[in-house]
Write a protein that holds these residues in place. Structure first.
Motif, PDB file in Angstrom:
ATOM      1  N   PRO A  33       6.162  52.676  62.279  1.00  0.00           N
ATOM      2  CA  PRO A  33       5.740  51.747  61.210  1.00  0.00           C
ATOM      3  C   PRO A  33       6.755  50.644  60.945  1.00  0.00           C
ATOM      4  O   PRO A  33       6.371  49.507  60.616  1.00  0.00           O
ATOM      5  N   HIS A  34       8.039  50.945  61.103  1.00  0.00           N
ATOM      6  CA  HIS A  34       9.073  49.932  60.897  1.00  0.00           C
ATOM      7  C   HIS A  34       8.964  48.825  61.940  1.00  0.00           C
ATOM      8  O   HIS A  34       9.073  47.641  61.625  1.00  0.00           O
ATOM      9  N   TYR A  35       8.739  49.203  63.196  1.00  0.00           N
ATOM     10  CA  TYR A  35       8.632  48.204  64.251  1.00  0.00           C
ATOM     11  C   TYR A  35       7.395  47.334  64.042  1.00  0.00           C
ATOM     12  O   TYR A  35       7.437  46.116  64.244  1.00  0.00           O
ATOM     13  N   TYR A  36       6.312  47.968  63.639  1.00  0.00           N
ATOM     14  CA  TYR A  36       5.063  47.237  63.444  1.00  0.00           C
ATOM     15  C   TYR A  36       5.164  46.266  62.269  1.00  0.00           C
ATOM     16  O   TYR A  36       4.666  45.135  62.338  1.00  0.00           O
ATOM     17  N   LEU A  37       5.812  46.699  61.196  1.00  0.00           N
ATOM     18  CA  LEU A  37       5.887  45.878  59.981  1.00  0.00           C
ATOM     19  C   LEU A  37       6.956  44.797  60.052  1.00  0.00           C
ATOM     20  O   LEU A  37       6.739  43.670  59.585  1.00  0.00           O
ATOM     21  N   PHE A  38       8.113  45.121  60.632  1.00  0.00           N
ATOM     22  CA  PHE A  38       9.246  44.200  60.547  1.00  0.00           C
ATOM     23  C   PHE A  38       9.426  43.347  61.796  1.00  0.00           C
ATOM     24  O   PHE A  38      10.071  42.304  61.737  1.00  0.00           O
ATOM     25  N   GLY A  39       8.887  43.753  62.933  1.00  0.00           N
ATOM     26  CA  GLY A  39       8.896  42.924  64.133  1.00  0.00           C
ATOM     27  C   GLY A  39      10.255  42.351  64.486  1.00  0.00           C
ATOM     28  O   GLY A  39      11.228  43.081  64.680  1.00  0.00           O
ATOM     29  N   GLU A  40      10.345  41.015  64.545  1.00  0.00           N
ATOM     30  CA  GLU A  40      11.575  40.334  64.950  1.00  0.00           C
ATOM     31  C   GLU A  40      12.738  40.617  64.005  1.00  0.00           C
ATOM     32  O   GLU A  40      13.905  40.437  64.385  1.00  0.00           O
ATOM     33  N   LYS A  41      12.451  41.046  62.794  1.00  0.00           N
ATOM     34  CA  LYS A  41      13.504  41.309  61.816  1.00  0.00           C
ATOM     35  C   LYS A  41      13.950  42.773  61.822  1.00  0.00           C
ATOM     36  O   LYS A  41      14.604  43.221  60.883  1.00  0.00           O
ATOM     37  N   ILE A  42      13.616  43.494  62.877  1.00  0.00           N
ATOM     38  CA  ILE A  42      13.921  44.920  62.921  1.00  0.00           C
ATOM     39  C   ILE A  42      15.423  45.184  62.900  1.00  0.00           C
ATOM     40  O   ILE A  42      15.866  46.255  62.463  1.00  0.00           O
ATOM     41  N   ALA A  43      16.233  44.214  63.342  1.00  0.00           N
ATOM     42  CA  ALA A  43      17.687  44.396  63.319  1.00  0.00           C
ATOM     43  C   ALA A  43      18.212  44.564  61.894  1.00  0.00           C
ATOM     44  O   ALA A  43      19.311  45.089  61.697  1.00  0.00           O
TER      45      ALA A  43
END
Length: 298
Positions: free
Chosen positions: A260-270
């Motif tokens: 869910p974190h990858y799906y929601l935050f995308g490019e801002k995952i860092a």
């Protein structure tokens, strides 16, 4: 010599851990198949695996510096290179020397095994060489090939190569087992591409997150995690793997917690490093536990 030592950050030592884990998995499968341990073959296989990873890392560092990608990338603990050549550009030629030296070691080990085992080694060696020398300049421009190259190199080639050097033969079971790390290692590199999308796009790369966006890439991540879990379950039910290997479902769960974190935050995952750590832990701990379970069951 001083310059070569200064270049050591370019090998990215923390990222070399997967190589011995995958060698260990191949060795553990051979032990589970009741094959006598071959110490010399194990040591040489481990050397080849480590130096192939070093060659990829240093070549990637060198080529990203010369393409200008390093100058526009913000490194994270998981992506963006070591940043060495950004601050010490005079070391670029030495980083290339390390890459060439590492590739030469891999070639020499490959030639040894070709003499000992025969032509069975050649397809693995040739495919491995293609991945090493084309990953940064060419494979990163083709979404599908870029997606599967990491898992192909580590999951399939190293695991099956390690088994081959112990047993002198291939096994269909090993190819199936190696698909588990194949999917997870593809996922590891896939998510690490998210923070670098804009920089990678400017440098001419065209990997999956660039081509289709982080939402689609996240779904691919989820599918690969599901494939790994299903495959693990099927191989246990078919008795290809022992029941104790079910312990690997625990680190596999980390993928589903992180998704869910990858799906929601995308490019801002860092900005959410804990979510990225879950991906790293799953990709490393799952094949490690799998190898340990096979040693225990064997």
């Amino acid at each position: 010599m001083k310059n070569l030592i200064a270049c050591l950050p370019a090998i990215r030592a923390p990222f070399l851990l997967l190589a011995p884990i995958c060698v260990f998995l191949g060795l553990s499968i051979s032990h589970y198949h009741h094959v006598e341990f071959q110490l010399v073959s194990f040591i040489l296989t481990l050397i080849a695996a480590l130096f192939s990873a070093i060659a990829v890392n240093c070549l990637n560092e060198y080529q990203d510096f010369h393409s200008g990608l390093d100058l526009i990338t913000t490194p994270t603990p998981f992506s963006g290179g070591s940043g060495l050549l950004k601050t010490s550009p005079h070391l670029a030629s030495n980083v290339l020397k390390i890459a060439n030296f590492a590739a030469t070691i891999v070639l020499l080990v490959g030639l040894y095994f070709t003499l000992v085992i025969g032509s069975k080694v050649i397809p693995l060696g040739m495919l491995g060489a293609v991945i090493i020398f084309t990953y940064t300049k060419w494979l990163n421009k083709t979404p599908f090939l870029c997606l599967i190259a990491p898992g192909l190199g580590f999951g399939l080639l190293i695991v099956n190569g390690s088994y081959l050097t112990q047993t002198l033969s291939y096994s269909n079971d090993v190819w199936l087992i190696s698909l588990i790390p194949f999917f997870l290692i593809n996922n590891l590199l896939l998510i690490n591409q998210f923070p670098d999308i804009q920089a990678d796009k400017k440098s001419g790369r065209n990997h999956l997150p660039i081509k289709y966006g982080t939402k689609i890439a996240s779904v691919v991540y989820l599918l690969f995690a599901i494939f790994s879990a299903i495959l693990l379950g099927v191989l246990i039910m078919k008795k290809v793997l022992p029941f104790i290997s079910a312990v690997c479902f625990l680190p596999l769960l980390l993928n589903f917690i992180a998704f869910p974190h990858y799906y929601l935050f995308g490019e801002k995952i860092a900005e959410h490093p804990n979510a990225m750590i879950l991906n790293v832990l799953s990709a490393n701990i799952t094949p490690l536990l799998l190898a340990i379970s096979l040693l225990i069951a064997g």
